[in-house]
Design an enzyme around this catalytic site. Structure first.
Site, short mmCIF file in Angstrom:
data_model
loop_
_atom_site.label_atom_id
_atom_site.label_comp_id
_atom_site.label_asym_id
_atom_site.label_seq_id
_atom_site.Cartn_x
_atom_site.Cartn_y
_atom_site.Cartn_z
N LYS A 127 0.98 -1.61 -0.20
CA LYS A 127 0.13 -0.13 0.46
C LYS A 127 0.69 1.08 -0.59
O LYS A 127 0.36 2.05 -0.91
CB LYS A 127 -0.82 -0.27 1.38
CG LYS A 127 -2.09 -0.78 1.36
CD LYS A 127 -3.05 -0.95 2.50
CE LYS A 127 -4.33 -2.07 2.15
NZ LYS A 127 -4.58 -2.90 2.86
N GLN A 171 -5.39 -2.14 9.39
CA GLN A 171 -4.70 -3.08 8.66
C GLN A 171 -5.48 -4.10 9.57
O GLN A 171 -5.30 -4.32 10.94
CB GLN A 171 -3.42 -3.57 8.61
CG GLN A 171 -3.18 -4.04 7.94
CD GLN A 171 -3.90 -4.52 6.45
OE1 GLN A 171 -3.73 -3.94 5.50
NE2 GLN A 171 -4.37 -5.56 5.57
N ASP A 194 -11.19 2.99 4.22
CA ASP A 194 -11.97 1.85 4.59
C ASP A 194 -13.46 1.42 4.00
O ASP A 194 -13.96 -0.29 3.25
CB ASP A 194 -11.08 1.02 5.84
CG ASP A 194 -10.09 0.05 4.60
OD1 ASP A 194 -9.30 -0.86 3.44
OD2 ASP A 194 -9.44 -0.53 6.32
N1 GUN Z 1 -7.22 -6.80 6.16
C1 GUN Z 1 -7.87 -7.46 4.82
N2 GUN Z 1 -8.02 -6.83 4.11
C2 GUN Z 1 -8.06 -5.49 3.81
C3 GUN Z 1 -8.85 -4.05 3.66
O1 GUN Z 1 -9.46 -4.19 2.66
N3 GUN Z 1 -8.54 -3.25 4.48
C4 GUN Z 1 -8.27 -4.01 6.12
N4 GUN Z 1 -7.64 -2.80 6.95
N5 GUN Z 1 -7.25 -4.60 6.47
C5 GUN Z 1 -7.70 -5.77 5.15
#
Ligand code: GUN
Length: 367
Positions: A127, A171, A194
């Site tokens: 990311k 995350q 998100d």
């Molecule tokens: N863990 C797995 N996929 C995601 C996501 O799209 N966002 C976040 N914050 N955590 C994740």
């Protein structure tokens, strides 16, 4: 529509519509055949390995009245998420540059990672790299596994108040001693790139309301359908899996696009049968190769969210990544399918960049 010439009927063309059939070769009950000058015929449609075979039988008799066979190599179109994600990153980069030139502001994304889960650390690294590649500023906080929930809340509060931060992502999964709900609730609604804040999810579910952000992976799935010209309105869609991150919001999103949606989950009694009804399948369960060829209606479009490592002694890494859907079988039945890797995976990050840009534009009232 497929057309075949019949021996002994030199002028006749049969037109056949491929509707559901049984993948094991037995007769499907809704295959339709239209011929202009004789009684209606039924079509038997069988599939063996990579071949689709059509043979014709009359409705009235079990013995074929004519013998015509059309055998075709069937292979689904590959939905190339890697290439679509690159296009989206380029579009975001162009917009970020235009925004910087016009108002001197670059979008900013803050990412909070707690603990040492290897795959989470990889996602966060990717990311950050993607942000750099499009000109988005990234801020990262990495906290130890045994941190207090209060510590995470303190960082969220700081990012909520920071005008250079337009998106905040925590995350997931979080360590088990933390209350995920408290933490997701603390993210400012306007910075919830998100789309996991309960108010954003609630608005996604409601008619006549719009969320500020849509969760990245489901948004990426639907974006792939749009960019490949797959009609969603009025289609039957089956979402396999009901997680808060993918399955549930994917189902809500498809419903907003006027699909008729069913959710298949671990307690569904007849998952194959339900899935076989679908024109569009989104699978997000994390079970390697669970969806077999005979779960799939011919011509269905498949979006495979699963990224599952399976042992592979021939690979230098000792494993390979496979989806939830058995690709070799599915690609002979579906009309289009995402590969794993290179399908939905790159789209999640592209959508995160896009959501961060949307947020920065909204906060600065930049069109
Ligand atoms: N863990 C797995 N996929 C995601 C996501 O799209 N966002 C976040 N914050 N955590 C994740």
């Amino acid at each position: 529509m497929a057309s075949i010439k019949l021996p002994g009927f030199s002028s006749s063309l049969i037109k056949a519509r491929f509707l559901p059939f049984n993948h094991d070769g037995s007769r499907g009950n809704t295959v339709v055949c239209i011929r202009r000058d004789v009684d209606p015929l039924s079509l038997e449609f069988s599939s063996t390995n990579s071949l689709r075979t059509l043979s014709l039988r009359s409705y009235a008799s079990s013995s074929p009245v004519i013998s015509a066979k059309l055998t075709t190599e069937a292979s689904a179109k590959v939905i190339d998420g890697k290439s679509v994600a690159k296009t989206i990153r380029d579009e975001v980069a162009a917009e970020v540059s235009r925004m910087k030139d016009a108002i001197g502001v670059a979008p900013g994304l803050a990412v909070i990672l707690v603990g040492n889960k290897k795959d989470s650390a990889t996602y966060v690294r990717n990311k950050k790299k993607a942000c750099e590649s499009v000109g988005i500023n990234s801020f990262e906080v990495h906290l130890p596994e045994d941190s207090a929930e209060q510590e995470v809340l303190k960082f969220i509060s700081g990012f909520n108040d920071d005008p250079t931060v337009h998106g905040i992502l925590v995350q997931l999964p979080l360590p088990s001693h933390m209350n995920e709900q408290n933490i997701l609730n603390a993210v400012s609604l306007e910075k919830d790139v998100d789309g996991f804040h309960p108010l954003n999810i609630g608005r996604l579910a409601m008619r006549g309301r719009d969320p500020l952000f849509v969760p990245c992976t489901p948004k990426g799935c639907v974006e792939l359908l749009h960019r490949y010209g797959v009609e969603i309105k009025g289609k039957r869609a089956v979402v396999i899996g009901r997680s808060n991150i993918v399955g549930m919001p994917a189902a809500l999103l498809l419903q907003r696009e006027d699909a008729t949606v069913s959710i298949v989950h671990s307690r569904t009694k007849n998952p194959e049968e339900v899935t076989r009804q679908a024109d569009i399948i989104i699978s997000a369960v994390g079970q390697p190769n669970m969806v077999r060829g005979n779960w799939i209606k011919p011509g269905a479009v498949i979006i495979d969210v699963g990224i599952n490592p399976v042992e592979d002694s021939k690979s230098p890494r000792g494993y390979q990544l496979v989806g939830d859907v058995c690709y070799e079988e599915a690609c002979k039945v579906a009309s289009a399918i995402t590969p794993v890797p290179g399908g939905v995976g790159p789209m999640t990050i592209a959508m995160l960049l896009s959501n961060t840009l949307i947020s920065a534009k909204r906060m600065h009232n930049f069109q």
